[in-house]
Design an enzyme around this catalytic site. Structure first.
Site, PDB file in Angstrom:
ATOM      1  N   LYS A   1      55.336  54.919  51.814  1.00 38.27           N
ATOM      2  CA  LYS A   1      56.054  53.635  51.861  1.00 38.27           C
ATOM      3  C   LYS A   1      57.538  53.851  51.554  1.00 38.27           C
ATOM      4  O   LYS A   1      58.414  53.294  52.221  1.00 38.27           O
ATOM      5  CB  LYS A   1      55.449  52.650  50.846  1.00 38.27           C
ATOM      6  CG  LYS A   1      54.094  52.105  51.278  1.00 38.27           C
ATOM      7  CD  LYS A   1      53.354  51.369  50.164  1.00 38.27           C
ATOM      8  CE  LYS A   1      51.953  50.984  50.641  1.00 38.27           C
ATOM      9  NZ  LYS A   1      51.104  50.395  49.590  1.00 38.27           N
TER      10      LYS A   1
ATOM     11  N   GLN B   1      50.756  48.754  43.637  1.00 38.12           N
ATOM     12  CA  GLN B   1      49.736  49.513  44.360  1.00 38.12           C
ATOM     13  C   GLN B   1      48.366  49.308  43.708  1.00 38.12           C
ATOM     14  O   GLN B   1      48.227  49.416  42.494  1.00 38.12           O
ATOM     15  CB  GLN B   1      50.124  51.002  44.380  1.00 38.12           C
ATOM     16  CG  GLN B   1      49.226  51.881  45.219  1.00 38.12           C
ATOM     17  CD  GLN B   1      49.252  51.553  46.715  1.00 38.12           C
ATOM     18  OE1 GLN B   1      50.257  51.094  47.248  1.00 38.12           O
ATOM     19  NE2 GLN B   1      48.143  51.762  47.387  1.00 38.12           N
TER      20      GLN B   1
ATOM     21  N   ASP C   1      52.976  41.860  49.753  1.00 41.51           N
ATOM     22  CA  ASP C   1      51.576  42.160  50.070  1.00 41.51           C
ATOM     23  C   ASP C   1      50.821  40.900  50.503  1.00 41.51           C
ATOM     24  O   ASP C   1      49.723  40.998  51.050  1.00 41.51           O
ATOM     25  CB  ASP C   1      50.878  42.726  48.817  1.00 41.51           C
ATOM     26  CG  ASP C   1      50.678  44.236  48.881  1.00 41.51           C
ATOM     27  OD1 ASP C   1      50.541  44.758  50.002  1.00 41.51           O
ATOM     28  OD2 ASP C   1      50.649  44.869  47.809  1.00 41.51           O
TER      29      ASP C   1
HETATM   30  N1  GUN Z   1      45.718  49.630  48.179  1.00 43.21           N
HETATM   31  C1  GUN Z   1      45.129  49.783  49.383  1.00 43.21           C
HETATM   32  N2  GUN Z   1      45.738  49.006  50.310  1.00 43.21           N
HETATM   33  C2  GUN Z   1      46.723  48.352  49.670  1.00 43.21           C
HETATM   34  C3  GUN Z   1      47.695  47.419  50.099  1.00 43.21           C
HETATM   35  O1  GUN Z   1      47.781  46.999  51.255  1.00 43.21           O
HETATM   36  N3  GUN Z   1      48.550  46.987  49.134  1.00 43.21           N
HETATM   37  C4  GUN Z   1      48.473  47.405  47.851  1.00 43.21           C
HETATM   38  N4  GUN Z   1      49.351  46.904  46.974  1.00 43.21           N
HETATM   39  N5  GUN Z   1      47.585  48.270  47.422  1.00 43.21           N
HETATM   40  C5  GUN Z   1      46.716  48.746  48.339  1.00 43.21           C
END
Ligand code: GUN
Length: 285
Positions: A51, A95, A118
């Site tokens: 990311k 995350q 998100d």
């Molecule tokens: N863990 C797995 N997929 C995601 C996601 O799309 N966002 C976040 N914050 N954590 C994740």
């Protein structure tokens, strides 16, 4: 059969975002994303690094905050409060999964909904459910973008989603309902999975079980979207990433299918950048 090339599309979307980010900079706004990583889960570390790299490539400011796996909930909440108040940050992502001693809902509800890139805050979930979406979860948004790119209109389709997570299954369901597909959602307690999947014009699977969907579970000519990313540690595919679809055997039955890797995965990150850009634009008002 057409392979839905999420990698190529993600590159195109990222180029568009880069140009828009450059435009926004002329107004003095540099989109900023803060990513909080608590603990040292290897998969989470990989996602967060990826990311960060994509942000930098698109001209988006990226701040990575790593916290020890024993960090208290109060410390994480305190960090979020600071980011909520920080005008240089337009997007905040925590995350997941978080360590067990932390209440994930409490964390997600503390993020300013305007910075919730998100789309996990109840306020953003509510807006999606009521058909007035604002910030939408990145993976389902990426799936919709792939469908659009290839001229696949879900309206009127019989869609089947396997997996009922807050991250993929539920927002996917709402996006497809909003698009007027007829949606069935299956999960671990579904009595006869095959009965549902084999009727679907559009099959979307995100459960994290390698090669779970076999040839006999898919309708001829279906559009098949694989959201699973499983790192294999044994057997024929050792060391490789595979999806939840038994791709080798299913692909020839489909009209369209996403590969793993190179399908939905790269689109998730592209949509995260898009949400961050949109959050930065919204901050102007
Ligand atoms: N863990 C797995 N997929 C995601 C996601 O799309 N966002 C976040 N914050 N954590 C994740």
């Amino acid at each position: 059969m057409t392979v839905l090339d999420g990698k190529a599309l993600s590159n195109k979307v990222k180029e568009e975002i880069k140009l828009e980010t450059a435009e926004l900079k002329k107004e003095g706004i540099i989109p900023g994303l803060a990513v909080i990583l608590v603990g040292d889960d290897p998969a989470s570390k990989t996602y967060v690094a990826s990311k960060e790299k994509s942000c930098i490539a698109a001209g988006i400011f990226s701040e990575k905050i790593t916290m020890n796996k024993d960090a208290t909930q109060e410390r994480v909440l305190d960090r979020i409060a600071k980011l909520n108040a920080d005008d240089s940050i337009h997007g905040i992502l925590v995350q997941l999964p978080l360590p067990d001693h932390i209440d994930t809902n409490k964390i997600l509800e503390t993020i300013d909904p305007k910075k919730d890139v998100d789309g996990f805050h109840v306020s953003n979930v509510g807006q999606l459910v009521t058909g007035n979406p604002n910030l939408v979860p990145c993976t389902p948004l990426g799936v919709m973008r792939i469908l659009k790119e290839y001229g696949i209109n879900p309206t009127g389709m019989d869609a089947c989603i396997v997996g009922v997570s807050n991250i993929v299954g539920k927002p996917m369901m709402n996006l497809l309902i909003n698009a007027r597909a007829t949606v069935t959602v299956c999960h671990s307690k579904t009595k006869d999975l095959k009965a549902h999947t084999s009727k679907a014009d559009l099959l979307i699977v995100g459960v994290g079980i390698p090669h779970m969907i076999k040839e006999d579970m898919v309708k001829d000519g279906a559009v098949v979207i694989d959201v699973g990313i499983n790192r294999m540690t044994w057997g024929k595919y050792e060391g490789k990433l595979v999806g939840d679809i038994d791709y080798e055997n299913v692909a020839n039955k489909c009209s369209y299918i996403t590969p793993v890797p190179g399908g939905v995965g790269p689109m998730t990150i592209a949509m995260l950048l898009k949400n961050t850009l949109n959050a930065a634009k919204m901050s102007r008002q």
